[in-house]
Design a protein around this motif. Structure first.
Motif, PDB file in Angstrom:
ATOM      1  N   SER A   1       0.853  -1.182   0.000  1.00  0.00           N
ATOM      2  CA  SER A   1       0.000   0.000   0.000  1.00  0.00           C
ATOM      3  C   SER A   1       0.893   1.237   0.000  1.00  0.00           C
ATOM      4  CB  SER A   1      -0.904  -0.003   1.232  1.00  0.00           C
ATOM      5  OG  SER A   1      -0.132   0.011   2.407  1.00  0.00           O
ATOM      6  N   THR A   2       0.546   2.201  -0.813  1.00  0.00           N
ATOM      7  CA  THR A   2       1.323   3.426  -0.896  1.00  0.00           C
ATOM      8  C   THR A   2       0.482   4.596  -0.449  1.00  0.00           C
ATOM      9  OG1 THR A   2       0.683   3.712  -3.200  1.00  0.00           O
ATOM     10  CG2 THR A   2       2.774   2.601  -2.782  1.00  0.00           C
ATOM     11  N   LEU A   3       1.145   5.605   0.026  1.00  0.00           N
ATOM     12  CA  LEU A   3       0.480   6.812   0.482  1.00  0.00           C
ATOM     13  C   LEU A   3       0.560   7.835  -0.629  1.00  0.00           C
ATOM     14  CD1 LEU A   3      -0.707   8.497   2.842  1.00  0.00           C
ATOM     15  CD2 LEU A   3       1.631   9.101   3.423  1.00  0.00           C
ATOM     16  N   ARG A   4      -0.574   8.262  -1.138  1.00  0.00           N
ATOM     17  CA  ARG A   4      -0.610   9.287  -2.178  1.00  0.00           C
ATOM     18  C   ARG A   4      -1.574  10.373  -1.741  1.00  0.00           C
ATOM     19  NH1 ARG A   4       3.647   9.480  -4.452  1.00  0.00           N
ATOM     20  NH2 ARG A   4       4.351   7.623  -5.468  1.00  0.00           N
ATOM     21  N   ASN A   5      -1.101  11.595  -1.802  1.00  0.00           N
ATOM     22  CA  ASN A   5      -1.929  12.731  -1.454  1.00  0.00           C
ATOM     23  C   ASN A   5      -1.520  13.880  -2.354  1.00  0.00           C
ATOM     24  OD1 ASN A   5      -3.094  15.027  -0.297  1.00  0.00           O
ATOM     25  ND2 ASN A   5      -3.024  14.130   1.750  1.00  0.00           N
ATOM     26  N   ASN A   6      -2.409  14.311  -3.215  1.00  0.00           N
ATOM     27  CA  ASN A   6      -2.089  15.382  -4.161  1.00  0.00           C
ATOM     28  C   ASN A   6      -1.938  16.746  -3.500  1.00  0.00           C
ATOM     29  OD1 ASN A   6      -2.097  13.595  -6.302  1.00  0.00           O
ATOM     30  ND2 ASN A   6      -4.269  13.862  -6.681  1.00  0.00           N
ATOM     31  N   PHE A   7      -2.354  16.873  -2.243  1.00  0.00           N
ATOM     32  CA  PHE A   7      -2.260  18.157  -1.558  1.00  0.00           C
ATOM     33  C   PHE A   7      -0.922  18.345  -0.841  1.00  0.00           C
ATOM     34  CE2 PHE A   7      -6.818  17.112  -1.670  1.00  0.00           C
ATOM     35  CZ  PHE A   7      -7.238  18.163  -2.478  1.00  0.00           C
ATOM     36  N   LEU A   8      -0.194  17.262  -0.651  1.00  0.00           N
ATOM     37  CA  LEU A   8       1.098  17.337   0.038  1.00  0.00           C
ATOM     38  C   LEU A   8       2.232  17.480  -0.968  1.00  0.00           C
ATOM     39  CD1 LEU A   8       0.783  14.486   2.681  1.00  0.00           C
ATOM     40  CD2 LEU A   8       0.697  16.931   3.116  1.00  0.00           C
TER      41      LEU A   8
END
Length: 139
Positions: A69-76
């Motif tokens: 599982s990867t952490l993806r956040n377009n706001f960071l």
């Protein structure tokens, strides 16, 4: 077969290093036509291509993403994502991790407070400096 012409014969550590180099060299095949060249083993032609390397990296990253599982956040910002990934994978270069990797340190104590061992948890959560930062963030 290589011939060696020494001004002074190596001894001690130099001799150990020479033997290591000889072992490394023995793994290579030298051409007899006088035109030695580097071959890239990741491509059939033996030549390096950035497009092939890019493709291999993309395939590797996509296969890792499929299995973990990867952490993806377009706001960071990307560097924040990388930092969080390093924390989750215990990859930050804190004192105890550096010591595990064989880096010679004077001490494994936290370089900020010098009261506790410099673990990841201590550095990010329990160190007096970290507590001060967390206090300012939560205000």
């Amino acid at each position: 077969m290589l011939s060696w012409n020494w001004f002074r014969h190596p001894s001690g550590r130099s001799l150990e290093e020479l033997n290591c180099i000889k072992d490394e060299i023995a793994a290579y095949e030298f051409s007899h036509n006088g035109k030695d060249e580097w071959k890239w083993s990741l491509h059939g032609s033996g030549h390096f291509h950035t497009s092939v390397l890019t493709e291999l990296i993309t395939m590797r990253l996509s296969s890792e993403a499929a299995t973990t599982s990867t952490l993806r956040n377009n706001f960071l910002p990307q560097k924040v994502e990388i930092f969080v990934w390093q924390v989750l994978k215990n990859r930050l270069s804190v004192r105890t991790e550096l010591e595990k990797r064989g880096i010679d340190l004077d001490s494994t104590r936290c370089p900020i407070c010098e009261n506790h061992i410099g673990t990841l948890d201590h550095t990010l959560l329990h160190c007096s400096f970290a507590l001060e930062i967390w206090g300012r963030v939560h205000c």
